[in-house]
Design a protein around this motif. Structure first.
Motif, mmCIF file in Angstrom:
data_model
loop_
_atom_site.group_PDB
_atom_site.id
_atom_site.type_symbol
_atom_site.label_atom_id
_atom_site.label_comp_id
_atom_site.label_asym_id
_atom_site.label_seq_id
_atom_site.Cartn_x
_atom_site.Cartn_y
_atom_site.Cartn_z
ATOM 1 N N VAL A 177 40.394 72.408 46.901
ATOM 2 C CA VAL A 177 41.691 72.511 46.617
ATOM 3 C C VAL A 177 42.636 72.765 47.525
ATOM 4 C CG1 VAL A 177 43.291 73.650 45.063
ATOM 5 C CG2 VAL A 177 40.813 73.028 44.058
ATOM 6 N N ASP B 139 24.044 73.484 45.251
ATOM 7 C CA ASP B 139 25.051 74.240 44.420
ATOM 8 C C ASP B 139 24.766 75.691 44.695
ATOM 9 O OD1 ASP B 139 26.159 75.693 42.506
ATOM 10 O OD2 ASP B 139 25.538 74.522 40.534
ATOM 11 N N ILE B 140 25.901 76.260 45.167
ATOM 12 C CA ILE B 140 25.795 77.861 45.476
ATOM 13 C C ILE B 140 25.048 78.869 44.593
ATOM 14 C CG2 ILE B 140 28.061 78.707 45.347
ATOM 15 C CD1 ILE B 140 27.764 79.684 48.382
ATOM 16 N N PHE C 165 28.341 70.939 49.137
ATOM 17 C CA PHE C 165 28.266 70.458 47.684
ATOM 18 C C PHE C 165 27.976 69.191 47.978
ATOM 19 C CE2 PHE C 165 30.269 70.190 43.389
ATOM 20 C CZ PHE C 165 29.089 71.016 42.778
ATOM 21 N N PRO D 160 29.917 78.704 50.965
ATOM 22 C CA PRO D 160 30.395 77.399 50.581
ATOM 23 C C PRO D 160 31.258 76.665 51.646
ATOM 24 C CG PRO D 160 31.862 78.860 49.701
ATOM 25 C CD PRO D 160 30.814 79.604 50.184
ATOM 26 N N GLY E 268 37.038 74.652 41.111
ATOM 27 C CA GLY E 268 35.850 74.611 42.379
ATOM 28 C C GLY E 268 34.681 75.388 42.227
ATOM 29 N N VAL E 269 34.183 75.740 43.714
ATOM 30 C CA VAL E 269 33.322 76.721 43.505
ATOM 31 C C VAL E 269 33.640 78.350 42.905
ATOM 32 C CG1 VAL E 269 33.825 77.687 45.906
ATOM 33 C CG2 VAL E 269 31.450 77.367 45.077
ATOM 34 N N ASP E 270 34.816 78.592 42.821
ATOM 35 C CA ASP E 270 35.094 79.727 42.120
ATOM 36 C C ASP E 270 34.852 79.781 40.858
ATOM 37 O OD1 ASP E 270 36.513 82.394 41.941
ATOM 38 O OD2 ASP E 270 38.443 81.575 42.143
ATOM 39 N N ILE F 23 34.555 77.031 52.582
ATOM 40 C CA ILE F 23 35.679 77.741 52.307
ATOM 41 C C ILE F 23 37.011 76.852 52.635
ATOM 42 C CG2 ILE F 23 37.270 79.725 52.671
ATOM 43 C CD1 ILE F 23 34.555 81.002 53.341
ATOM 44 N N ALA G 268 37.890 82.097 46.820
ATOM 45 C CA ALA G 268 38.637 82.698 45.677
ATOM 46 C C ALA G 268 39.983 82.463 46.161
ATOM 47 C CB ALA G 268 38.276 84.181 45.538
HETATM 48 N N1 APR Z 1 28.396 75.064 45.287
HETATM 49 C C1 APR Z 1 28.914 74.820 46.534
HETATM 50 N N2 APR Z 1 30.192 74.425 46.997
HETATM 51 C C2 APR Z 1 30.784 74.034 45.894
HETATM 52 C C3 APR Z 1 30.455 74.222 44.733
HETATM 53 C C4 APR Z 1 29.325 74.723 44.397
HETATM 54 N N3 APR Z 1 29.085 74.788 42.771
HETATM 55 N N4 APR Z 1 31.658 73.775 43.854
HETATM 56 C C5 APR Z 1 32.564 73.266 44.699
HETATM 57 N N5 APR Z 1 32.096 73.381 45.911
HETATM 58 C C6 APR Z 1 32.750 72.773 47.387
HETATM 59 C C7 APR Z 1 33.716 71.970 47.343
HETATM 60 O O1 APR Z 1 33.052 70.732 47.245
HETATM 61 C C8 APR Z 1 34.532 72.183 48.578
HETATM 62 O O2 APR Z 1 33.716 71.557 49.594
HETATM 63 O O3 APR Z 1 33.401 74.165 47.729
HETATM 64 C C9 APR Z 1 34.490 73.684 48.644
HETATM 65 C C10 APR Z 1 35.603 74.496 48.440
HETATM 66 O O4 APR Z 1 36.183 74.021 47.437
HETATM 67 P P1 APR Z 1 37.087 74.801 46.462
HETATM 68 O O5 APR Z 1 36.380 75.352 45.486
HETATM 69 O O6 APR Z 1 38.192 73.924 45.813
HETATM 70 O O7 APR Z 1 37.858 75.999 47.307
HETATM 71 P P2 APR Z 1 38.875 75.981 48.337
HETATM 72 O O8 APR Z 1 39.345 74.718 48.826
HETATM 73 O O9 APR Z 1 39.038 77.224 49.250
HETATM 74 O O10 APR Z 1 40.233 76.478 47.207
HETATM 75 C C11 APR Z 1 40.437 77.727 46.695
HETATM 76 O O11 APR Z 1 40.650 76.782 44.348
HETATM 77 O O12 APR Z 1 39.365 76.988 42.615
HETATM 78 C C12 APR Z 1 39.993 77.486 43.224
HETATM 79 O O13 APR Z 1 40.370 79.643 42.729
HETATM 80 C C13 APR Z 1 40.257 79.018 43.637
HETATM 81 O O14 APR Z 1 42.698 78.974 43.892
HETATM 82 C C14 APR Z 1 41.192 79.054 44.920
HETATM 83 C C15 APR Z 1 41.017 77.417 45.454
#
Ligand code: APR
Length: 201
Positions: free
Chosen positions: A145, A33-34, A179, A139, A55-57, A141, A46
């Motif tokens: 989502v 977990d980052i 993750f 992460p 998600g990670v955001d 990226i 983001a």
């Molecule tokens: N630590 C590390 N990696 C994580 C964590 C965490 N705590 N939570 C989620 N992830 C991973 C997910 O499993 C995925 O592999 O981060 C990766 C990116 O997933 P998303 O967070 O969905 O990011 P992304 O695909 O770039 O989409 C961005 O999602 O939450 C919204 O605001 C964000 O609109 C933006 C979009």
């Protein structure tokens, strides 16, 4: 490229970090977990409004506290275009900085997604260097989502990080914090392929 170690615990089958030397720097692949990372900077995946999300955001903003969103709103009211990166402090996290970057939404691969994803990694690393960071965690990226296929995204991420590190004089640690083990495995397969290519070259 030199591989330092790769192990699997016999009891719990949890994977240990993979470490690779790239130039003077170290590239690590870990499952985790980052938000727990203690590297100088962590990178947030983001959206271009810097509006927070899931998600990670979401995890980063929840763990860092509201001061981070206050900073993004004040310093970057226009948001952040896809492929670019901006920086804030890290609120309550152990890292010093959060680098907020915006990966591309996957639309089939013919709309410049690869270039945008490369730019997101490159611009994040450049910003880290400008702020004196010696270690950065990323992460995967765009692979949540935003739907970027994992096998393609892992290749793009690692090749862009590698290219950047090869151009650096100073040593840096770049840690890809993945993750789950499926994502970690996809990243490992890229490094394994490179190793095979090197051996067969
Ligand atoms: N630590 C590390 N990696 C994580 C964590 C965490 N705590 N939570 C989620 N992830 C991973 C997910 O499993 C995925 O592999 O981060 C990766 C990116 O997933 P998303 O967070 O969905 O990011 P992304 O695909 O770039 O989409 C961005 O999602 O939450 C919204 O605001 C964000 O609109 C933006 C979009």
């Amino acid at each position: 490229m030199k591989f330092l170690y790769r192990k699997q615990c016999g009891r719990c089958e949890r994977k240990s970090p993979v470490k690779t030397l790239v130039g003077n720097s170290v590239l690590e692949l870990v499952v985790g977990d980052i938000t727990n990372e203690e590297t100088d900077a962590i990178v947030n995946a983001a959206n271009s409004q810097l509006a927070g999300g899931g998600g990670v955001d979401g995890a980063i903003h929840r763990a860092a506290g509201p001061s981070v969103m206050e900073q993004t709103s004040q310093k970057y009211p226009e948001g952040c275009p896809t492929g670019e990166a901006v920086i804030t402090d890290a609120g309550q996290l152990k890292a010093k900085y959060i680098i907020h970057t915006v990966g591309p939404i996957w639309r089939g691969g013919r709309e410049g997604e690869e270039d945008y994803l490369r730019a997101a990694y490159r611009n994040s690393l450049q910003l880290a260097v400008e702020y004196g960071c010696k270690s950065v965690s990323f992460p995967a990226i765009s692979t949540g989502v935003y739907g970027y296929p994992l096998d393609l995204a892992s290749e793009v991420a690692l090749s862009e990080i590698r290219q950047f590190l090869l151009g650096l004089n100073d040593a840096m640690l770049v840690r890809c914090v993945l993750f789950n083990e499926g994502t970690w495995g996809a990243y490992c397969r890229v490094l394994e392929q490179w190793r095979c290519d090197e051996t067969n070259a």
